[in-house]
Scaffold this motif. Structure first.
Motif, PDB file in Angstrom:
ATOM      1  N   SER A  63       1.018  -1.175   0.412  1.00 15.58           N
ATOM      2  CA  SER A  63       0.202  -0.137   0.193  1.00 15.58           C
ATOM      3  C   SER A  63       0.931   1.433  -0.132  1.00 15.58           C
ATOM      4  CB  SER A  63      -1.127   0.010   1.372  1.00 15.58           C
ATOM      5  OG  SER A  63      -1.870   1.049   1.463  1.00 15.58           O
ATOM      6  N   GLY A  64       0.416   2.697  -0.676  1.00 12.61           N
ATOM      7  CA  GLY A  64       0.942   3.227  -0.865  1.00 12.61           C
ATOM      8  C   GLY A  64       0.072   4.560  -0.092  1.00 12.61           C
ATOM      9  N   SER A  65      -0.403   4.423   0.294  1.00  9.04           N
ATOM     10  CA  SER A  65      -1.617   5.456   1.172  1.00  9.04           C
ATOM     11  C   SER A  65      -1.851   5.531   1.946  1.00  9.04           C
ATOM     12  CB  SER A  65      -3.007   4.494   1.615  1.00  9.04           C
ATOM     13  OG  SER A  65      -2.961   3.519   3.009  1.00  9.04           O
ATOM     14  N   GLY A  66      -0.370   5.414   2.790  1.00  8.40           N
ATOM     15  CA  GLY A  66       0.815   5.462   4.508  1.00  8.40           C
ATOM     16  C   GLY A  66      -0.423   5.295   5.626  1.00  8.40           C
ATOM     17  N   ASP A  67      -1.644   4.390   5.304  1.00  5.00           N
ATOM     18  CA  ASP A  67      -2.164   4.491   6.586  1.00  5.00           C
ATOM     19  C   ASP A  67      -1.318   3.272   7.648  1.00  5.00           C
ATOM     20  OD1 ASP A  67      -5.002   6.328   5.446  1.00  5.00           O
ATOM     21  OD2 ASP A  67      -5.301   4.922   4.098  1.00  5.00           O
ATOM     22  N   ALA A  68      -2.101   2.986   8.606  1.00  8.29           N
ATOM     23  CA  ALA A  68      -1.027   1.749   8.920  1.00  8.29           C
ATOM     24  C   ALA A  68      -1.385   0.740   9.509  1.00  8.29           C
ATOM     25  CB  ALA A  68      -0.973   2.896  10.305  1.00  8.29           C
ATOM     26  N   ILE A  69      -1.066  -0.269   9.031  1.00  5.71           N
ATOM     27  CA  ILE A  69      -1.421  -1.558   9.734  1.00  5.71           C
ATOM     28  C   ILE A  69      -0.611  -1.828  10.439  1.00  5.71           C
ATOM     29  CG2 ILE A  69      -1.036  -4.006   8.119  1.00  5.71           C
ATOM     30  CD1 ILE A  69      -0.134  -3.457   6.336  1.00  5.71           C
ATOM     31  N   VAL A  70      -1.963  -2.070  10.908  1.00  2.56           N
ATOM     32  CA  VAL A  70      -2.041  -2.112  12.768  1.00  2.56           C
ATOM     33  C   VAL A  70      -1.924  -3.707  13.038  1.00  2.56           C
ATOM     34  CG1 VAL A  70      -3.081  -1.671  15.129  1.00  2.56           C
ATOM     35  CG2 VAL A  70      -3.716  -0.490  13.205  1.00  2.56           C
ATOM     36  N   VAL A  71      -0.447  -4.657  13.884  1.00  3.00           N
ATOM     37  CA  VAL A  71      -0.799  -5.469  14.329  1.00  3.00           C
ATOM     38  C   VAL A  71      -0.690  -6.098  15.816  1.00  3.00           C
ATOM     39  CG1 VAL A  71       1.142  -7.072  14.233  1.00  3.00           C
ATOM     40  CG2 VAL A  71       1.338  -5.593  12.341  1.00  3.00           C
ATOM     41  N   LYS A 110       3.910   2.637   6.649  1.00  2.00           N
ATOM     42  CA  LYS A 110       3.676   2.835   8.090  1.00  2.00           C
ATOM     43  C   LYS A 110       3.332   0.892   8.630  1.00  2.00           C
ATOM     44  CE  LYS A 110       3.052   6.985  10.230  1.00  2.00           C
ATOM     45  NZ  LYS A 110       1.883   7.826  10.000  1.00  2.00           N
ATOM     46  N   VAL A 111       3.646   0.911   9.476  1.00  2.00           N
ATOM     47  CA  VAL A 111       3.005  -0.952  10.561  1.00  2.00           C
ATOM     48  C   VAL A 111       2.862  -0.061  12.372  1.00  2.00           C
ATOM     49  CG1 VAL A 111       3.338  -2.746  11.170  1.00  2.00           C
ATOM     50  CG2 VAL A 111       4.137  -1.681   8.763  1.00  2.00           C
ATOM     51  N   GLU A 112       2.076  -0.293  12.849  1.00  2.00           N
ATOM     52  CA  GLU A 112       1.562   0.332  14.100  1.00  2.00           C
ATOM     53  C   GLU A 112       1.158  -1.236  14.860  1.00  2.00           C
ATOM     54  OE1 GLU A 112      -1.838   2.067  16.903  1.00  2.00           O
ATOM     55  OE2 GLU A 112      -1.576   2.484  15.318  1.00  2.00           O
ATOM     56  N   LEU A 113       2.476  -1.434  15.583  1.00  2.00           N
ATOM     57  CA  LEU A 113       2.667  -2.904  17.122  1.00  2.00           C
ATOM     58  C   LEU A 113       1.768  -2.340  18.305  1.00  2.00           C
ATOM     59  CD1 LEU A 113       3.592  -5.580  17.307  1.00  2.00           C
ATOM     60  CD2 LEU A 113       5.900  -4.353  17.951  1.00  2.00           C
ATOM     61  N   ARG A 114       0.742  -2.687  18.347  1.00  2.00           N
ATOM     62  CA  ARG A 114       0.079  -2.844  19.482  1.00  2.00           C
ATOM     63  C   ARG A 114      -0.187  -3.838  20.401  1.00  2.00           C
ATOM     64  NH1 ARG A 114      -5.835  -0.141  18.333  1.00  2.00           N
ATOM     65  NH2 ARG A 114      -4.389   1.133  16.833  1.00  2.00           N
ATOM     66  N   SER A 115       0.469  -3.584  21.269  1.00  2.00           N
ATOM     67  CA  SER A 115       0.565  -4.931  22.705  1.00  2.00           C
ATOM     68  C   SER A 115      -0.222  -4.343  23.153  1.00  2.00           C
ATOM     69  CB  SER A 115       2.113  -4.486  23.595  1.00  2.00           C
ATOM     70  OG  SER A 115       1.759  -5.385  24.408  1.00  2.00           O
ATOM     71  N   PHE A 116      -1.080  -5.709  23.726  1.00  2.00           N
ATOM     72  CA  PHE A 116      -2.230  -6.186  24.499  1.00  2.00           C
ATOM     73  C   PHE A 116      -1.476  -7.253  25.864  1.00  2.00           C
ATOM     74  CE2 PHE A 116      -3.747  -5.346  20.381  1.00  2.00           C
ATOM     75  CZ  PHE A 116      -5.483  -4.838  20.376  1.00  2.00           C
ATOM     76  N   ALA A 117      -2.867  -7.229  26.498  1.00  2.00           N
ATOM     77  CA  ALA A 117      -2.161  -8.090  27.657  1.00  2.00           C
ATOM     78  C   ALA A 117      -2.653  -8.800  27.718  1.00  2.00           C
ATOM     79  CB  ALA A 117      -3.713  -7.279  28.893  1.00  2.00           C
ATOM     80  N   ASP A 118      -3.673 -10.123  27.012  1.00  2.00           N
ATOM     81  CA  ASP A 118      -4.111 -10.972  26.595  1.00  2.00           C
ATOM     82  C   ASP A 118      -4.079 -11.467  25.192  1.00  2.00           C
ATOM     83  OD1 ASP A 118      -6.811 -11.275  26.703  1.00  2.00           O
ATOM     84  OD2 ASP A 118      -6.922 -10.664  28.662  1.00  2.00           O
ATOM     85  N   ALA A 119      -4.213 -12.660  25.105  1.00  2.00           N
ATOM     86  CA  ALA A 119      -5.282 -13.332  23.799  1.00  2.00           C
ATOM     87  C   ALA A 119      -6.541 -12.979  23.116  1.00  2.00           C
ATOM     88  CB  ALA A 119      -4.693 -14.493  23.334  1.00  2.00           C
ATOM     89  N   ASP A 120      -7.888 -12.837  24.151  1.00  2.00           N
ATOM     90  CA  ASP A 120      -8.822 -12.159  23.920  1.00  2.00           C
ATOM     91  C   ASP A 120      -8.530 -10.618  23.522  1.00  2.00           C
ATOM     92  OD1 ASP A 120      -9.065 -15.593  24.822  1.00  2.00           O
ATOM     93  OD2 ASP A 120      -9.561 -14.727  26.805  1.00  2.00           O
ATOM     94  N   ASP A 121      -8.731  -9.837  24.509  1.00  2.00           N
ATOM     95  CA  ASP A 121      -8.056  -8.447  24.353  1.00  2.00           C
ATOM     96  C   ASP A 121      -7.960  -8.435  22.884  1.00  2.00           C
ATOM     97  OD1 ASP A 121      -9.141  -7.869  26.296  1.00  2.00           O
ATOM     98  OD2 ASP A 121      -7.812  -7.077  27.284  1.00  2.00           O
ATOM     99  N   MET A 122      -6.750  -9.294  22.482  1.00  2.00           N
ATOM    100  CA  MET A 122      -6.569  -9.417  20.703  1.00  2.00           C
ATOM    101  C   MET A 122      -6.979  -9.770  19.931  1.00  2.00           C
ATOM    102  SD  MET A 122      -3.130 -10.286  19.268  1.00  2.00           S
ATOM    103  CE  MET A 122      -2.855 -11.715  20.166  1.00  2.00           C
TER     104      MET A 122
END
Length: 534
Positions: free
Chosen positions: A29-37, A234-246
């Motif tokens: 993608s060249g849109s600049g929108d972050a892919i959120v992981v 751009k990619v955003e790496l987001r940390s979650f407390a547990d697998a259920d929240d993710m």
């Protein structure tokens, strides 16, 4: 739609053609929108570990996955497996027949993200710094075969090794060998906090709350020069407390992809569903889990106690109850798919047997039941870890030979306590630094080992490990590697349990998911893009 892509166990050099249709470099993608992981990895700065992202300190899969996006190395492991290839280097090679002199020539025009020129002197500074700091994480041991680092001009780096090391190119692909700017990283001091600077494919900005990194934004580095094709801005790496929240965040569309660590229940459910817009990708993995022992601790100092545990634990039952088809029993520290693997524990102990375990304890005059505590981390290897230790506890206690209790702690507490020798028996996982049998043996058994284990076998350290490293052909090294595994099975300083597969789940418009992780669990964010799934 829901598509489950199955990738067969890793065979060197075969993954690339198998996966070529699952998202290519032209789909970014060249849109600049972050892919959120999403990830359940937790990143904490504590009193015991104030510099979690310094390449001279970091030594777990989560922190390395941040560094691999931002800090460039001379070599890199290719996405399709195989031997490492040049990255910041234009070329690297052994220049002698004994594998003791290794020369790298840097690419022309290398720059740090801030525009500063990179020279051979910066490479020497970075590697000498990590070796000199000798962080208590033990990561510096990956560079232990280096004697001296020499430079010639601005582009040539020469490594003089203490002894032959055919695995050295792999070691130069790990973050501890990452190139850092002397202006940002002091020579004799770790860099505290979550700032990271380098010359990798991305720069990173971090959102930190209560000394924890909760969100990292990776932005394409315009000054990057290397082998990688970056398929997003751009990619955003987001940390979650547990697998259920993710998982809930993925279902709501708050994130685009989730990776380690998904729960066994999530994987099973998503794999069975049809008609949804979430794709599940199963990939070969080289992760292992094992029990480690403080062999100086009174409860497990006797080899007979450790052998009795090896004789009792039913790996097949453990895997079946907790992980199902997502893992396989393991009878060595070296996974079955790695050259040099030997089923040493099965060869020595065979099927689980209470009678044989009792005989081992009786012959050593060990009173039963043996009372001990198994320690595990509650937030580092996934939610199933507790279930795993409950089953281990039951197996050992049902034998009547052990009186086992279990105790969990968050990784930020667990890891420093383990390093200080506060646990007699504890559960750990290993994601390889590189896919070679040496990396499943030396980090646990050599001097300055990753665990800080007091176990020391002179034959392993002085003869067998050096012998195996002399062989560029890893099949030829199998004799030495098998001897090491047989000694481990006899002495049981560690007790292998299982090896696992790995999974990602992503929304249908995310491409490149088949390469989101390589077999060493390296997160390859540059492979992700947006488009129509292939």
């Amino acid at each position: 739609m829901n598509r489950k892509t199955l990738v067969l166990p890793a065979v060197i050099g075969l993954l690339a053609p198998v996966l070529a249709a699952c998202g290519g470099s032209d789909s970014g993608s060249g849109s600049g929108d972050a892919i959120v992981v999403g990830t359940t990895d937790r990143f904490s700065a504590t009193k015991d570990a104030p510099a979690p992202l310094d390449p001279a300190y970091a030594y777990d899969v989560g922190t390395w996955n941040i560094l691999r996006q931002t800090v460039q190395t001379l070599m890199i492991q290719p996405k399709g497996e195989g031997d490492p290839v040049p990255e910041a280097a234009e070329r690297c090679r052994f220049t002698d027949s004994g594998n003791e002199r290794y020369v790298c020539t840097l690419r022309e025009g290398l720059e740090f993200a801030n525009g500063d020129k990179i020279t051979a002197a910066d490479v020497k500074y970075s590697i000498d710094r990590a070796r000199a700091i000798k962080a208590d994480s033990g990561v510096f041991a990956l560079l232990s075969t280096i004697d001296t680092v020499e430079t010639q001009g601005d582009r040539e780096v020469i490594f003089h090794l203490k002894s032959a090391d055919a695995t050295f190119p792999y070691k130069l692909s790990t973050p501890v060998a990452g190139i850092v700017n002397p202006d940002d990283y002091e020579k004799g001091k770790l860099r505290d906090g979550f700032d990271v600077d380098g010359s990798g494919p991305y720069t990173m900005s971090a959102e930190v709350k209560n000394d924890e990194l909760v969100d990292a934004v990776f932005t394409k580095n315009p000054n990057y020069k290397g082998t990688l094709e970056v398929n997003n801005d751009k990619v955003e790496l987001r940390s979650f407390a547990d697998a259920d929240d993710m998982g809930a965040a993925l279902n709501k569309g708050d994130i685009d992809l989730m990776t380690r660590t998904m729960s066994p229940a999530q994987i099973k459910k998503l794999s069975a569903e049809s008609g949804g817009d979430i794709d599940v990708v199963e990939m070969a993995g080289l992760e292992i889990r094992y029990l480690a022992f403080n062999t100086n601790a009174p409860t497990v100092k006797s080899r007979a106690v450790r052998q009795a545990m090896a004789q009792l634990i039913n790996r097949g039952e453990l895997v079946s109850k907790v992980y199902g088809t997502q893992a396989e029993p393991l009878y060595s520290l070296v996974p079955a798919s790695i050259t040099g693997h030997s089923n040493s524990f099965f060869n020595k102990y065979g099927d689980p047997s209470v009678a044989k375990a009792k005989s081992l304890l009786t012959q050593a005059n060990i009173s039963t039941p043996v009372k001990l505590t198994l320690h595990y981390t509650t937030d580092h290897y996934g939610s199933a870890t507790k279930d795993e230790f409950e089953d281990l506890q039951k197996q050992l206690n049902d034998s009547g030979l052990f009186d086992v209790s279990i105790k969990g702690a968050p990784w930020a507490t667990f890891r420093p306590a383990e390093q200080k020798g506060e646990y007699d028996v504890y559960g750990m996982g290993w994601f390889p630094d590189f896919p070679d049998a040496d990396n499943y043996l030396a980090p646990f058994l050599d001097k300055d080992n990753f665990l800080g284990s007091p176990y020391a076998n002179s034959e392993i350290r002085n003869t067998l490990i050096p012998d195996s490293r002399r062989e560029a052909d890893r099949l030829t090294a199998a004799t030495s590697l098998t001897e090491i595994q047989d000694i481990v099975a006899a002495d049981v300083p560690v007790l292998p349990l299982w090896q696992g597969k790995q999974y990602v789940a992503a929304r249908g418009d995310v491409t490149g998911t088949a390469y989101a992780l390589n077999s060493s669990s390296t997160l390859q964010l540059w492979e992700l893009g947006r488009g129509v799934s292939g």
